[in-house]
Design an enzyme around this catalytic site. Structure first.
Site, PDB file in Angstrom:
ATOM      1  N   GLU A  93     -10.297  38.535  84.526  1.00  0.00           N
ATOM      2  CA  GLU A  93      -9.937  38.356  83.111  1.00  0.00           C
ATOM      3  C   GLU A  93     -10.990  39.072  82.249  1.00  0.00           C
ATOM      4  O   GLU A  93     -12.153  38.679  82.248  1.00  0.00           O
ATOM      5  CB  GLU A  93      -9.876  36.849  82.768  1.00  0.00           C
ATOM      6  CG  GLU A  93      -9.631  36.509  81.309  1.00  0.00           C
ATOM      7  CD  GLU A  93      -8.364  37.132  80.744  1.00  0.00           C
ATOM      8  OE1 GLU A  93      -7.260  36.720  81.117  1.00  0.00           O
ATOM      9  OE2 GLU A  93      -8.491  38.080  79.918  1.00  0.00           O
ATOM     10  N   ASP A 142       0.446  40.076  79.236  1.00  0.00           N
ATOM     11  CA  ASP A 142       0.617  40.530  77.853  1.00  0.00           C
ATOM     12  C   ASP A 142       1.989  41.185  77.715  1.00  0.00           C
ATOM     13  O   ASP A 142       2.335  42.084  78.486  1.00  0.00           O
ATOM     14  CB  ASP A 142      -0.476  41.529  77.488  1.00  0.00           C
ATOM     15  CG  ASP A 142      -1.837  40.852  77.384  1.00  0.00           C
ATOM     16  OD1 ASP A 142      -1.892  39.677  76.950  1.00  0.00           O
ATOM     17  OD2 ASP A 142      -2.840  41.491  77.739  1.00  0.00           O
ATOM     18  N   THR A 211       0.624  26.863  81.955  1.00  0.00           N
ATOM     19  CA  THR A 211      -0.578  27.457  81.348  1.00  0.00           C
ATOM     20  C   THR A 211      -0.520  27.347  79.821  1.00  0.00           C
ATOM     21  O   THR A 211       0.500  26.963  79.250  1.00  0.00           O
ATOM     22  CB  THR A 211      -0.669  28.949  81.732  1.00  0.00           C
ATOM     23  OG1 THR A 211       0.460  29.618  81.139  1.00  0.00           O
ATOM     24  CG2 THR A 211      -0.656  29.151  83.227  1.00  0.00           C
ATOM     25  N   ARG A 212      -1.611  27.718  79.179  1.00  0.00           N
ATOM     26  CA  ARG A 212      -1.655  27.679  77.708  1.00  0.00           C
ATOM     27  C   ARG A 212      -0.554  28.533  77.099  1.00  0.00           C
ATOM     28  O   ARG A 212       0.087  28.148  76.144  1.00  0.00           O
ATOM     29  CB  ARG A 212      -2.990  28.247  77.221  1.00  0.00           C
ATOM     30  CG  ARG A 212      -4.099  27.250  77.145  1.00  0.00           C
ATOM     31  CD  ARG A 212      -5.435  27.955  77.198  1.00  0.00           C
ATOM     32  NE  ARG A 212      -5.681  28.765  76.011  1.00  0.00           N
ATOM     33  CZ  ARG A 212      -6.268  28.304  74.902  1.00  0.00           C
ATOM     34  NH1 ARG A 212      -6.635  27.050  74.819  1.00  0.00           N
ATOM     35  NH2 ARG A 212      -6.496  29.120  73.884  1.00  0.00           N
TER      36      ARG A 212
HETATM   37  C1  LIG Z   1      -0.909  36.498  77.497  1.00  0.00           C
HETATM   38  S1  LIG Z   1      -2.410  36.157  78.319  1.00  0.00           S
HETATM   39  C2  LIG Z   1      -1.946  34.889  79.490  1.00  0.00           C
HETATM   40  C3  LIG Z   1      -3.125  34.118  80.004  1.00  0.00           C
HETATM   41  C4  LIG Z   1      -2.812  33.032  81.060  1.00  0.00           C
HETATM   42  N1  LIG Z   1      -2.369  33.628  82.315  1.00  0.00           N
HETATM   43  C5  LIG Z   1      -1.806  32.030  80.568  1.00  0.00           C
HETATM   44  O1  LIG Z   1      -0.690  32.011  81.113  1.00  0.00           O
HETATM   45  O2  LIG Z   1      -2.140  31.265  79.664  1.00  0.00           O
HETATM   46  C6  LIG Z   1      -2.582  37.586  79.365  1.00  0.00           C
HETATM   47  C7  LIG Z   1      -4.000  37.783  79.851  1.00  0.00           C
HETATM   48  O3  LIG Z   1      -4.043  38.888  80.761  1.00  0.00           O
HETATM   49  C8  LIG Z   1      -5.280  39.527  80.599  1.00  0.00           C
HETATM   50  N2  LIG Z   1      -5.165  40.904  81.145  1.00  0.00           N
HETATM   51  C9  LIG Z   1      -4.500  41.941  80.617  1.00  0.00           C
HETATM   52  N3  LIG Z   1      -4.635  43.031  81.369  1.00  0.00           N
HETATM   53  C10 LIG Z   1      -5.406  42.671  82.434  1.00  0.00           C
HETATM   54  C11 LIG Z   1      -5.920  43.373  83.561  1.00  0.00           C
HETATM   55  N4  LIG Z   1      -5.683  44.669  83.743  1.00  0.00           N
HETATM   56  N5  LIG Z   1      -6.674  42.689  84.442  1.00  0.00           N
HETATM   57  C12 LIG Z   1      -6.943  41.376  84.258  1.00  0.00           C
HETATM   58  N6  LIG Z   1      -6.487  40.665  83.199  1.00  0.00           N
HETATM   59  C13 LIG Z   1      -5.731  41.306  82.306  1.00  0.00           C
HETATM   60  C14 LIG Z   1      -5.527  39.472  79.105  1.00  0.00           C
HETATM   61  O4  LIG Z   1      -6.889  39.631  78.775  1.00  0.00           O
HETATM   62  C15 LIG Z   1      -4.981  38.106  78.737  1.00  0.00           C
HETATM   63  O5  LIG Z   1      -5.979  37.125  78.707  1.00  0.00           O
END
Ligand SMILES: C[S@@+](CC[C@H](N)C(=O)[O-])C[C@H]1O[C@@H](n2cnc3c(N)ncnc32)[C@H](O)[C@@H]1O
Length: 231
Positions: A93, A142, A211-212
């Site tokens: 993350e 994302d 998850t959140r």
């Molecule tokens: C929309 S959030 C969802 C977070 C969590 N999984 C949840 O369901 O609450 C997506 C997360 O993916 C992370 N992210 C995006 N691209 C990534 C990458 N290449 N490697 C690791 N994490 C990544 C972002 O920083 C973000 O915190």
């Protein structure tokens, strides 16, 4: 220029790395806990020659290792680590506030079978040997809703080809999302990278922990989808 150019590949990361100011306790988790929880040799600084990093070197034995991409606040990752103590869970993350939240949860739960890469999952996948990962989770990636940004999504060959390489044959890859167009792209792109679709639907996995982002989606009236593939 030297014979070996250690410059990291030019890689775009479009998400946020920092959010609001960290609480004092969170700063403490980062300074006290991250050093021992982060796997060595993942960043280009640590490992400019990109020498392979085995999961045995991370966990000290040959236990099955699972990967969570973008763990956000870390609730799912800690839940899985607590539920499956015989497994090692590596989370990636880049959003440091999320990392701090995860570390707080790791302390509270007392789980020890975790490893935390505070960065891009691609950096980890670059150095893991082929067939290292026994299960992978992509929870609420994302969404990048604009069509011209769809190529930034995780479900693109840039991420899926390395993921396929590092996963063991037969390993499960789970994707959860509330965005119908993300389901569409997942169903199109993940099989192209070599995975087989096992199931797609509105029913969560038995061991799922919401998850959140899922909670936010539910509050806002969006519908979670759960997709399972096999490597
Ligand atoms: C929309 S959030 C969802 C977070 C969590 N999984 C949840 O369901 O609450 C997506 C997360 O993916 C992370 N992210 C995006 N691209 C990534 C990458 N290449 N490697 C690791 N994490 C990544 C972002 O920083 C973000 O915190």
């Amino acid at each position: 220029m030297s014979e070996f150019d250690p410059t990291p590949p030019r890689r775009n990361f479009y998400g946020r790395r920092h959010g609001k100011t960290l609480r004092q306790s969170q700063k403490g988790y980062l300074s006290e806990d991250l050093g021992s929880l982060r796997p060595r040799g993942i960043t280009h600084q640590d490992n400019p020659e990109r020498v392979p990093v085995t999961t045995a070197s991370i966990f000290g034995d040959d236990r099955p290792v699972w990967l969570e991409v973008g763990f956000g606040g870390g609730e799912h990752m800690v839940h899985m680590a607590a539920r499956y103590p015989e497994v090692g869970v590596i989370g990636c993350e880049p959003f440091i506030n999320g990392v701090a939240m995860l570390l707080g949860k790791i302390r509270a739960a007392g789980v020890e079978n975790v490893s935390v890469h505070p960065g891009d999952a691609r950096d980890l996948m670059d150095v893991l040997p082929e067939g290292s990962i026994a299960k992978a989770f992509l929870n609420y990636p994302d969404p990048w809703p604009k069509a011209r940004h769809h190529r930034r999504r995780f479900v693109t060959p840039e991420h899926l080809i390395p993921l396929y390489r590092v996963m063991q044959p037969g390993a499960e890859f789970r994707v959860a999302t509330d965005i119908p167009d993300y389901v569409r792209q997942t169903l199109e792109e993940v099989p192209k990278a070599g995975f087989t679709l096992v199931h797609e639907g509105l029913d969560a996995w038995d061991d799922w922990l919401s998850t959140r982002y899922e909670q936010k989606a539910l509050r806002e009236g969006r519908v979670p989808h759960y997709v399972t593939f096999r490597r």
